[in-house]
Design an enzyme around this catalytic site. Structure first.
Site, PDB file in Angstrom:
ATOM      1  N   HIS A 148       0.864  -1.181   0.000  1.00  0.00           N
ATOM      2  CA  HIS A 148       0.000   0.000   0.000  1.00  0.00           C
ATOM      3  C   HIS A 148       0.906   1.238   0.000  1.00  0.00           C
ATOM      4  O   HIS A 148       1.996   1.200   0.569  1.00  0.00           O
ATOM      5  CB  HIS A 148      -0.840  -0.049   1.277  1.00  0.00           C
TER       6      HIS A 148
ATOM      7  N   ASP B 195       2.954  -4.285   8.238  1.00  0.00           N
ATOM      8  CA  ASP B 195       1.743  -3.507   8.016  1.00  0.00           C
ATOM      9  C   ASP B 195       0.565  -4.445   8.246  1.00  0.00           C
ATOM     10  O   ASP B 195       0.266  -5.293   7.414  1.00  0.00           O
ATOM     11  CB  ASP B 195       1.756  -2.956   6.584  1.00  0.00           C
TER      12      ASP B 195
ATOM     13  N   GLN C  59      -4.605  -5.014   7.177  1.00  0.00           N
ATOM     14  CA  GLN C  59      -5.595  -5.973   6.675  1.00  0.00           C
ATOM     15  C   GLN C  59      -5.532  -7.321   7.381  1.00  0.00           C
ATOM     16  O   GLN C  59      -6.318  -8.216   7.063  1.00  0.00           O
ATOM     17  CB  GLN C  59      -5.409  -6.188   5.163  1.00  0.00           C
TER      18      GLN C  59
ATOM     19  N   CYS D 152      -4.646   2.399  -3.797  1.00  0.00           N
ATOM     20  CA  CYS D 152      -3.424   2.957  -3.211  1.00  0.00           C
ATOM     21  C   CYS D 152      -2.260   2.000  -3.370  1.00  0.00           C
ATOM     22  O   CYS D 152      -1.440   1.830  -2.456  1.00  0.00           O
ATOM     23  CB  CYS D 152      -3.611   3.295  -1.726  1.00  0.00           C
TER      24      CYS D 152
HETATM   25  C1  LIG Z   1      -2.460  -2.813   3.582  1.00  0.00           C
HETATM   26  C2  LIG Z   1      -2.811  -1.423   4.023  1.00  0.00           C
HETATM   27  N1  LIG Z   1      -1.871  -0.653   4.575  1.00  0.00           N
HETATM   28  C3  LIG Z   1      -2.135   0.585   5.016  1.00  0.00           C
HETATM   29  C4  LIG Z   1      -3.387   1.146   4.902  1.00  0.00           C
HETATM   30  C5  LIG Z   1      -3.601   2.552   5.366  1.00  0.00           C
HETATM   31  O1  LIG Z   1      -4.476   2.600   6.426  1.00  0.00           O
HETATM   32  P1  LIG Z   1      -5.010   4.002   6.969  1.00  0.00           P
HETATM   33  O2  LIG Z   1      -5.554   4.723   5.766  1.00  0.00           O
HETATM   34  O3  LIG Z   1      -6.067   3.631   7.942  1.00  0.00           O
HETATM   35  O4  LIG Z   1      -3.874   4.722   7.592  1.00  0.00           O
HETATM   36  C6  LIG Z   1      -4.404   0.378   4.339  1.00  0.00           C
HETATM   37  C7  LIG Z   1      -5.770   0.920   4.209  1.00  0.00           C
HETATM   38  O5  LIG Z   1      -6.255   1.360   3.204  1.00  0.00           O
HETATM   39  C8  LIG Z   1      -4.104  -0.926   3.883  1.00  0.00           C
HETATM   40  O6  LIG Z   1      -5.050  -1.681   3.318  1.00  0.00           O
END
Ligand SMILES: Cc1ncc(COP(=O)(O)O)c(C=O)c1O
Lengths: 412, 142
Positions: free
Chosen positions: A123, A200, A203, A366
């Protein structure tokens, strides 16, 4: 499994509505999850009875809010099996947590010529902080390849992670491909080379048991809003020794021990990283969300979603002209499923599904480098949670077929 | 069936333009070029314009996008071909007003007027306006 409902669905009032004259089928849980009535009530309850700033009053309300704020931290600690509650730092979310690691640990420990290793499926929030750090420090950013199913490839990781590597940062579960990556093995590889392992967990933590001691990761980031909690609250877990050695990133109230005119000493963990008035209600309610999830049981949630995937994935694979990304074996696939109809842009597909009441995401999620890696510009994505039902899965399949027919024939 | 509502969005002309876009490709002798991205979906539109004697003498587009953005680009190129710059700029404004659901003169927009239904699909407005935004930027590029 009951097709139409399950014992949890009734807890979520928002699901009980019509969208475009059809029953809402909410399948955008990877973006954010819905909130049970109990959680919505808890937010009210806090503001109606206990609201006060934390750690700075001697009055009763301040006492109460501080007590709940810290109790939530302990719940979260136990939830991910951290050794100490001061290893739990409240953040705005995953993105914020990953940026803190890059700006604090990264800033201190990355030097010219060092390597940071991530993968092609990250992401943007687990990519840009490292990319920018690498640019600033003249370090090298390396990408681990994915195997044919979309998993981060351990064999390639063995080549990419070297003695120059200082940080390895990988998504536990992909928000596009629905793969569970071998982060435990990656952590052990990273440690063999003296690097730290960042996971991370955006998910994974909401959907399966995650045990930071078992994974032996050094940092874990996740977001409250993807696990029934409110937006604007998330968690940075870090091993105590690492966090202790790291400088704070934000300065202000709460994070200090003593402020002199020309120097300041920092507060202890976890407050060193929590400058300013935090999201108090958010943190407390995230603790309640953890209670809710634990009452169901994370293994039960994982197993239930697995059954949904075992039901819906083969049906999706049977649709002519539907391309499904990630593993085709339901046992290897989490409840995040990305797909495209041949010759149709995912936005058109998503609009068709929306007309049928089905909420999915369409776009690059993203993860633009991953889109490039897959050779697509965008995909549609359906992502399930434990309140979704077999009937939701059926509606998804039916609506994809109907949308396909619509664009084939011009009109319905 | 709620899918029938899509008829308001995906009219047959729109599907035709998307399947067989007009003025698709590149110009060898363009005077104004632009590449625009829609950051929410990653769509890309390249627009080549040849301005001669204050008129759009030729125009072509390429790139990647959804049915709505591709059809809109095709219709836009049809509509502005051989128009003088001021007229084209007026059309940009007319189109934008139409998509936002405001009263406006749409006769001049030709087939592009059939995109009026997009105003009922707020999530898709950016898809429809991308080509017109690109035209505006291309014409004002120094
Ligand atoms: C794998 C992953 N990492 C990071 C994020 C970022 O999360 P947040 O927007 O809550 O900071 C997301 C969410 O969209 C995600 O799916």
């Amino acid at each position: 499994m009951d097709n139409k409902t399950n014992q949890w669905r009734e807890d979520f009032p928002i699901l009980n509505q019509k969208v475009n004259d059809e029953n809402l089928v909410y399948l955008d849980n990877a973006a954010t999850t819905q909130k049970p009535q109990a959680i919505i009530n808890d937010i009210d309850k806090f503001y109606q009875h206990d609201n006060a700033n934390v750690h700075r009053g001697v009055h009763t309300l301040a006492e109460r809010s501080t007590e709940q704020f810290e109790a939530a931290r302990v719940k979260i600690q136990k939830f991910i099996n951290a050794q100490h509650s001061d290893e739990i730092i409240y953040t705005k979310g995953t993105t914020d947590a990953l940026n803190i690691i890059a700006r604090s640990f990264g800033e201190e420990n990355i030097h010219e010529g060092d390597e940071i290793v991530i993968s092609y499926l990250e992401h943007h929030s687990n990519l840009i902080p490292w990319q920018q750090l690498a640019i600033k420090k003249h370090a090298t950013l390396k990408y681990i390849e994915l195997d044919k199913d979309g998993f981060v490839d351990l064999e390639d990781a063995k080549k990419k992670i070297t003695d120059k590597t200082k940080i390895v940062s990988i998504a536990h579960v992909s928000n596009v491909l629905g793969v569970i990556n071998p982060v435990k093995e990656l952590a052990s590889l990273a440690h063999m080379h003296g690097a730290v392992m960042v996971v991370d967990g955006a998910q994974s933590v909401p959907h399966m048991p995650v045990d930071v001691q078992d994974l032996d990761c050094d940092f874990l980031a996740f977001s409250g809003h993807k696990m029934l909690g409110p937006t604007g609250i998330g968690v940075l877990y870090g091993k105590e020794a690492l966090l202790n050695a790291m400088p704070p990133v934000d300065y202000g109230g709460e994070m200090i021990n003593f402020v002199h005119l020309y120097e300041t000493s920092w507060n202890d963990l976890p407050w060193k990283f929590e400058a300013g008035t935090p999201n108090i209600a958010g943190a407390i309610v995230l603790g309640d969300a953890v209670d809710y999830l634990e009452k169901i049981g994370m293994q039960n949630i994982f197993d239930y979603e697995n059954k949904l995937v075992a039901y819906v994935l083969p049906k999706l694979l049977k649709i002519d002209d539907l391309i499904v990304y990630g593993p085709h074996d339901p046992k290897k696939h989490t409840s995040v499923i990305s797909f495209n109809l041949k010759d149709l842009h995912p936005h058109d597909l998503a609009t068709g599904l929306d007309m049928e009441g089905v909420a999915v995401r369409a776009g690059h999620h993203c993860a633009q480098p991953l889109m490039g890696y897959l050779g697509v510009n965008a995909t549609a994505r359906a992502s399930f949670y434990f309140y979704n039902t077999v009937e939701d899965a059926d509606t998804l399949v039916k609506s994809i077929v109907a949308t396909k027919e619509f664009f084939k024939n011009g009109t319905v | 069936m709620a899918l029938s509502k899509m008829d308001n969005l995906y009219r047959q002309v729109i599907l035709d333009h998307s399947a067989h876009p007009h003025h698709h490709g590149k110009l060898d002798d363009s005077t104004n070029q632009i590449e625009l991205k829609n950051p929410t979906c990653g769509d890309v539109l390249q627009l080549d314009v040849k301005v001669k004697d204050n008129k759009i003498a030729d125009i072509a587009f390429s790139g990647y996008g959804c049915t709505i953005s591709q059809a809109s680009a095709s219709m836009m190129t049809d509509a502005v071909m051989n128009k003088d710059i001021d007229t084209a700029e007026d059309m940009v404004e007319d189109f934008s007003n139409m998509i936002l659901g405001e009263k406006t003169d749409t006769d001049i927009l030709d087939d592009a007027a059939t995109l009026k239904g997009v105003s009922q699909f707020p999530a898709r407005i950016k898809c429809a306006t991308l080509a017109w935004k690109a035209l505006h930027k291309a014409l004002n590029k120094k």
